[in-house]
Enzyme design. Structure first.
Site, PDB file in Angstrom:
ATOM      1  N   ASP A 132      -4.940 -13.493  -5.742  1.00  0.00           N
ATOM      2  CA  ASP A 132      -3.720 -14.064  -6.318  1.00  0.00           C
ATOM      3  C   ASP A 132      -2.602 -14.249  -5.290  1.00  0.00           C
ATOM      4  OD1 ASP A 132      -4.940 -13.987  -8.822  1.00  0.00           O
ATOM      5  OD2 ASP A 132      -4.297 -11.913  -9.148  1.00  0.00           O
ATOM      6  N   LYS A 153      18.493  -9.764   4.709  1.00  0.00           N
ATOM      7  CA  LYS A 153      17.458  -9.724   3.673  1.00  0.00           C
ATOM      8  C   LYS A 153      17.878  -8.891   2.461  1.00  0.00           C
ATOM      9  CE  LYS A 153      14.045  -8.336   6.312  1.00  0.00           C
ATOM     10  NZ  LYS A 153      12.670  -7.912   6.658  1.00  0.00           N
ATOM     11  N   ASP A 185       9.624  -1.973   5.424  1.00  0.00           N
ATOM     12  CA  ASP A 185       9.911  -0.532   5.384  1.00  0.00           C
ATOM     13  C   ASP A 185      11.230  -0.214   4.687  1.00  0.00           C
ATOM     14  OD1 ASP A 185      11.893   0.379   8.100  1.00  0.00           O
ATOM     15  OD2 ASP A 185      11.225  -1.677   7.790  1.00  0.00           O
TER      16      ASP A 185
END
Length: 224
Positions: A6, A146, A171
């Protein structure tokens, strides 16, 4: 085991994910305070006391990752200092093996990092990991870290991907939370980003210490 059939796009972080975070931790927690102390006639302990709140105030913001910003703030040649410590740059075990498997499966592979382009270039030069990726994206390209929702929308606008068939390995729990809020379906954390630090206990997301843990079910040519 990941649902590889997927997954069509794989997004990978760099520092602490592909690369040992020991380099960055040592650089910012020890080496920069040392050079700042030398510049201002401080003890190392006093330098750390002065710098810690300044660093803390920028966590999660693009400035935290920006060599230009901190170079101006601290009056230090950070790119030059990173070159001095470049021998500490190291790839986590079995990362190359994983990257080769993803490439061999035909899936799209993107490096998505908050690292400044100067640091990114140095690390790619030292590790040669750039050869595995379809593209390399720095959050500085978009002016958003981010941790911020706007980054993911900007990334999707420029590098079109389907959220329901995308995997992000990172992380940073803050980054993973941001990606989760955006709707990225598959999220994996790294439990030991720094090889010299203890393994972290992570319950919020699936977590791996060794990249081999993600390889079962990754079939060559499947993503073509």
């Amino acid at each position: 085991m990941l649902a590889w059939p997927d997954i069509k796009t794989v997004l990978l972080d760099m520092d602490g994910t592909l690369l040992d975070l020991n380099f960055d931790n040592h650089f910012w927690q020890e080496f920069v305070p040392l050079r700042f102390a030398e510049l201002h006639g401080l003890t190392l302990e006093e330098s750390k006391r002065q710098l810690k709140p300044r660093f803390k105030a920028m966590e999660g913001r693009l400035e935290w990752y920006c060599l230009d910003y901190w170079g101006e703030e601290l009056k230090l040649d950070l790119a030059g200092l990173k070159q001095e410590l470049a021998g500490l740059i190291a790839v986590h075990p079995h990362v190359t093996e994983f990257l080769e498997a993803v490439r061999g499966s035909g899936r799209r592979l993107l490096l998505v990092t908050n690292a400044h382009r100067g640091s990114l270039s140095l690390k790619m030069e030292k590790t040669c990991l750039h050869r595995f990726f379809d593209d390399i994206i720095s959050s500085h390209d978009f002016g958003l870290a981010k941790e911020q929702q706007g980054f993911w929308q900007a990334l999707q606008d420029k590098h079109v991907f389907e959220k329901h068939s995308t995997l992000l390995v990172d992380d940073s729990l803050a980054v993973l939370r941001s990606a989760q809020a955006f709707g990225i379906a598959y999220l994996v954390s790294i439990s030991r980003p720094d090889s010299r630090a203890p393994v972290r206990t992570i319950t919020e997301f699936p977590a791996v210490e060794d990249f081999r843990a993600m390889m079962p079910g990754l079939v060559p040519g499947e993503g073509l």
